[in-house]
Design a protein around this motif. Structure first.
Motif, PDB file in Angstrom:
ATOM      1  N   THR A   1       0.839  -1.200   0.000  1.00  0.00           N
ATOM      2  CA  THR A   1       0.000   0.000   0.000  1.00  0.00           C
ATOM      3  C   THR A   1       0.873   1.249   0.000  1.00  0.00           C
ATOM      4  OG1 THR A   1      -1.582   1.330   1.285  1.00  0.00           O
ATOM      5  CG2 THR A   1      -0.235  -0.209   2.520  1.00  0.00           C
ATOM      6  N   THR A   2       0.410   2.291  -0.686  1.00  0.00           N
ATOM      7  CA  THR A   2       1.113   3.571  -0.599  1.00  0.00           C
ATOM      8  C   THR A   2       0.799   4.268   0.718  1.00  0.00           C
ATOM      9  OG1 THR A   2      -0.706   4.747  -1.657  1.00  0.00           O
ATOM     10  CG2 THR A   2       1.024   3.927  -3.106  1.00  0.00           C
ATOM     11  N   GLY A   3      -0.265   3.798   1.391  1.00  0.00           N
ATOM     12  CA  GLY A   3      -0.754   4.498   2.579  1.00  0.00           C
ATOM     13  C   GLY A   3      -0.039   4.082   3.851  1.00  0.00           C
ATOM     14  N   ARG A   4      -0.386   4.763   4.903  1.00  0.00           N
ATOM     15  CA  ARG A   4       0.216   4.521   6.210  1.00  0.00           C
ATOM     16  C   ARG A   4      -0.309   3.224   6.807  1.00  0.00           C
ATOM     17  NH1 ARG A   4      -2.339   9.044   8.760  1.00  0.00           N
ATOM     18  NH2 ARG A   4      -3.795   8.758   7.057  1.00  0.00           N
ATOM     19  N   LEU A   5       0.501   2.609   7.633  1.00  0.00           N
ATOM     20  CA  LEU A   5       0.137   1.336   8.251  1.00  0.00           C
ATOM     21  C   LEU A   5      -0.511   1.606   9.605  1.00  0.00           C
ATOM     22  CD1 LEU A   5       3.439  -0.433   7.205  1.00  0.00           C
ATOM     23  CD2 LEU A   5       1.174  -0.777   6.192  1.00  0.00           C
ATOM     24  N   THR A   6      -1.775   1.997   9.552  1.00  0.00           N
ATOM     25  CA  THR A   6      -2.532   2.225  10.776  1.00  0.00           C
ATOM     26  C   THR A   6      -3.217   0.925  11.190  1.00  0.00           C
ATOM     27  OG1 THR A   6      -4.415   2.908   9.455  1.00  0.00           O
ATOM     28  CG2 THR A   6      -2.964   4.651  10.239  1.00  0.00           C
ATOM     29  N   SER A   7      -3.878   0.973  12.336  1.00  0.00           N
ATOM     30  CA  SER A   7      -4.497  -0.234  12.890  1.00  0.00           C
ATOM     31  C   SER A   7      -5.433  -0.903  11.887  1.00  0.00           C
ATOM     32  CB  SER A   7      -5.268   0.117  14.164  1.00  0.00           C
ATOM     33  OG  SER A   7      -6.191   1.157  13.926  1.00  0.00           O
ATOM     34  N   GLU A   8      -6.286  -0.111  11.248  1.00  0.00           N
ATOM     35  CA  GLU A   8      -7.262  -0.711  10.341  1.00  0.00           C
ATOM     36  C   GLU A   8      -6.610  -1.386   9.145  1.00  0.00           C
ATOM     37  OE1 GLU A   8     -10.553   2.355  10.066  1.00  0.00           O
ATOM     38  OE2 GLU A   8     -11.507   0.575   9.217  1.00  0.00           O
TER      39      GLU A   8
ATOM     40  N   SER B   1       4.663  -1.118   2.821  1.00  0.00           N
ATOM     41  CA  SER B   1       4.186   0.232   2.564  1.00  0.00           C
ATOM     42  C   SER B   1       5.328   1.162   2.226  1.00  0.00           C
ATOM     43  CB  SER B   1       3.447   0.787   3.777  1.00  0.00           C
ATOM     44  OG  SER B   1       3.168   2.163   3.593  1.00  0.00           O
ATOM     45  N   ARG B   2       5.022   2.110   1.373  1.00  0.00           N
ATOM     46  CA  ARG B   2       5.976   3.180   1.091  1.00  0.00           C
ATOM     47  C   ARG B   2       6.066   4.134   2.272  1.00  0.00           C
ATOM     48  NH1 ARG B   2       4.058   6.398  -3.977  1.00  0.00           N
ATOM     49  NH2 ARG B   2       2.901   7.496  -2.374  1.00  0.00           N
ATOM     50  N   SER B   3       5.005   4.162   3.096  1.00  0.00           N
ATOM     51  CA  SER B   3       4.899   5.141   4.182  1.00  0.00           C
ATOM     52  C   SER B   3       5.308   4.528   5.513  1.00  0.00           C
ATOM     53  CB  SER B   3       3.462   5.651   4.264  1.00  0.00           C
ATOM     54  OG  SER B   3       3.063   6.209   3.038  1.00  0.00           O
ATOM     55  N   GLY B   4       5.000   5.275   6.571  1.00  0.00           N
ATOM     56  CA  GLY B   4       5.341   4.843   7.919  1.00  0.00           C
ATOM     57  C   GLY B   4       4.200   4.105   8.575  1.00  0.00           C
ATOM     58  N   LEU B   5       4.273   3.996   9.869  1.00  0.00           N
ATOM     59  CA  LEU B   5       3.276   3.212  10.594  1.00  0.00           C
ATOM     60  C   LEU B   5       2.927   3.913  11.895  1.00  0.00           C
ATOM     61  CD1 LEU B   5       5.057   0.218  12.305  1.00  0.00           C
ATOM     62  CD2 LEU B   5       6.244   2.142  11.273  1.00  0.00           C
TER      63      LEU B   5
ATOM     64  N   GLY C   1       6.521  10.477  10.643  1.00  0.00           N
ATOM     65  CA  GLY C   1       5.621  10.251   9.508  1.00  0.00           C
ATOM     66  C   GLY C   1       4.260   9.780   9.975  1.00  0.00           C
ATOM     67  N   ALA C   2       3.488   9.254   9.022  1.00  0.00           N
ATOM     68  CA  ALA C   2       2.217   8.596   9.315  1.00  0.00           C
ATOM     69  C   ALA C   2       1.167   9.501   9.955  1.00  0.00           C
ATOM     70  CB  ALA C   2       2.413   7.330  10.158  1.00  0.00           C
ATOM     71  N   VAL C   3       1.342  10.805   9.845  1.00  0.00           N
ATOM     72  CA  VAL C   3       0.306  11.721  10.320  1.00  0.00           C
ATOM     73  C   VAL C   3       0.064  12.785   9.249  1.00  0.00           C
ATOM     74  CG1 VAL C   3       0.824  11.450  12.784  1.00  0.00           C
ATOM     75  CG2 VAL C   3       1.984  13.244  11.474  1.00  0.00           C
TER      76      VAL C   3
END
Lengths: 292, 292
Positions: free
Chosen positions: A224-231, A246-250, B172-174
């Motif tokens: 995913t390009t998106g952030r690794l959040t809980s959901e 992911s390209r992003s953070g978490l 990141g992630a925000v």
């Protein structure tokens, strides 16, 4: 880009194929005072009806509305089995998608009623989710212990995604997800690629396609390009996919859930760089030490 | 970074100040096999109760939970006036925020009941919203016709935001949002800066702070790192802010709503570049032609 839906196990399903155009041009003015024709991403409300009852309005790019509706029902655990679905019919004139179950009375099931009664809305850039309920589901997930991801395949996935033609490159303002193979001759290659204005819509559309095609997550990789959040982590676990890139953070909760469910989670994938956060026992790299 | 809440007009309000730490360190392994301590952003469920009834669970960074709860109620049009609120009490042990109204019976109002009955959930990386209802509200918004934004102030805002210490730079992630002044001695400077794991949470927290401090949107500028989707434009309009800036791109519906409500919307703000999309009559630049 919309990958055409190839009905697999669910071939008796009545299915529209009502993708919308993904980009539109508008005029803008830049800092030099020049008029610039700029492509922008589509965004359309799509109200989901399940057996004629209104359930949710999703704001979507509209590239894969049928798969999105199915994946939403799957990931929210409102429908447990695609075999119980008779039709998915999108009608953009009324901005609606009607999902019909075989018995036409899905709402009358006690477990569905119970689930929707305690429905709350989570955000974190997310959508409506019964969070506690999803966590219970995650605890029941058993990811394949013997699955392995090599660094070479990780780099292959990153390169495939980088080269993929995308709405993002044209117009920005969307998130992309890719389901990639981790087995056989097409290991490291993209199976599905979906973009949407909401990052959870893109994940849900992939879940819907996997359902339609009878695709299992155990030998796949999710990017995913998106952030690794809980959901995001919960949905990946629900789809039975052991590898999440992911390209992003978490976030802290994304990290905690990935540890709990045993997903191999790798963030900040860019160029030849990455950070392995959890599930190191499944990751095979030349530099690997006893990190798990 | 959490700006301390300075109760203004709402100084009789009972208010906790229960910000959570925003970053946590976890161990990761990079492509060289090195162990790297990596800061990641917090993410916490926060269930919002209004007069003891559960309304929503927000996944939040937790930097401004009281303002977030207030802004959510404001932007979802569940509470119309901060003067009707008696207390906002966050308790992280139970992951809850209890909002109490003066009469303690906010749910019994017919307009609130009606609004929540037809409640649907929108996404587009958004949260629960009564979309049609919000559009009605937007049509009632009248933004100040004589407000002007100069290119110099635009560049000042971009530079202020760039220099601002942020969770994003660390972890990141925000997503971040800034409310900036467009009048007086502090024109072009940041009034509030909020980050959250959900971009709508960050906007809502700013709306909550504006309510708490009795701040009007008419002489302000709103900056977001996030994409300009329909909900972002609607919320900006609801706050009465005539200028909406973003580092990112926009969607078709975001563009359409900005045109309809007459917001001056500028995207792709980076370095010395920007794209003016709508409301050009309010934007003053050396290169300006008759673009509106």
């Amino acid at each position: 880009m919309a990958v055409p839906i190839k009905p697999g196990r669910a071939s008796s399903l009545i299915l529209t194929q009502a993708a919308r155009p993904s980009t539109f041009e508008v005029e803008a003015r830049n800092e030099k005072g020049e008029r610039v024709l700029t492509p922008i991403a589509g965004e359309h409300p799509l109200t989901l009806y399940l057996d004629r009852r209104e359930l949710v309005t999703l704001m979507t790019l509209g590239a894969a509305p049928e798969a999105l509706a199915l994946g939403y029902l799957r990931n929210q655990r409102i429908v447990d089995d695609i075999a119980s679905i008779a039709a998915v019919q999108v009608d953009w004139d009324t901005a609606s998608v009607a999902v019909t179950t075989l018995d036409g009375q899905h709402w009358d099931r006690p477990e569905v009623r119970a689930r929707l009664e305690k429905r709350t809305v989570t955000t974190g850039c997310g959508q409506g989710t019964v969070f506690g309920d999803l966590m219970d589901a995650v605890d029941a997930v058993a990811l394949p212990a013997d699955a392995r991801l090599t660094e070479a395949v990780l780099y292959s996935v990153m390169e495939q995604v980088r080269q993929h033609e995308s709405i993002y490159k044209q117009a920005g303002a969307v998130h992309g997800c890719a389901l990639c193979s981790n087995a056989g001759a097409d290991r490291g290659e993209i199976v599905y690629f979906v973009e949407d204005v909401g990052r959870h819509n893109a994940v849900d559309a992939i879940a819907g396609r996997m359902w339609l095609d009878g695709v299992d997550g155990g030998d796949k990789i999710f990017y995913t390009t998106g952030r690794l959040t809980s959901e995001m982590v919960i949905k990946c676990a629900q789809m039975g996919i052991p590898f999440l890139l992911s390209r992003s953070g978490l976030t802290q909760m994304g990290h905690a859930i990935a540890e709990r469910v045993g997903i191999t989670m790798i963030g900040r994938c860019q160029g030849r760089h990455y950070l392995l956060f959890t599930g190191g026992e499944r990751f095979v790299a030349p530099t690997a030490t006893a990190f798990a």
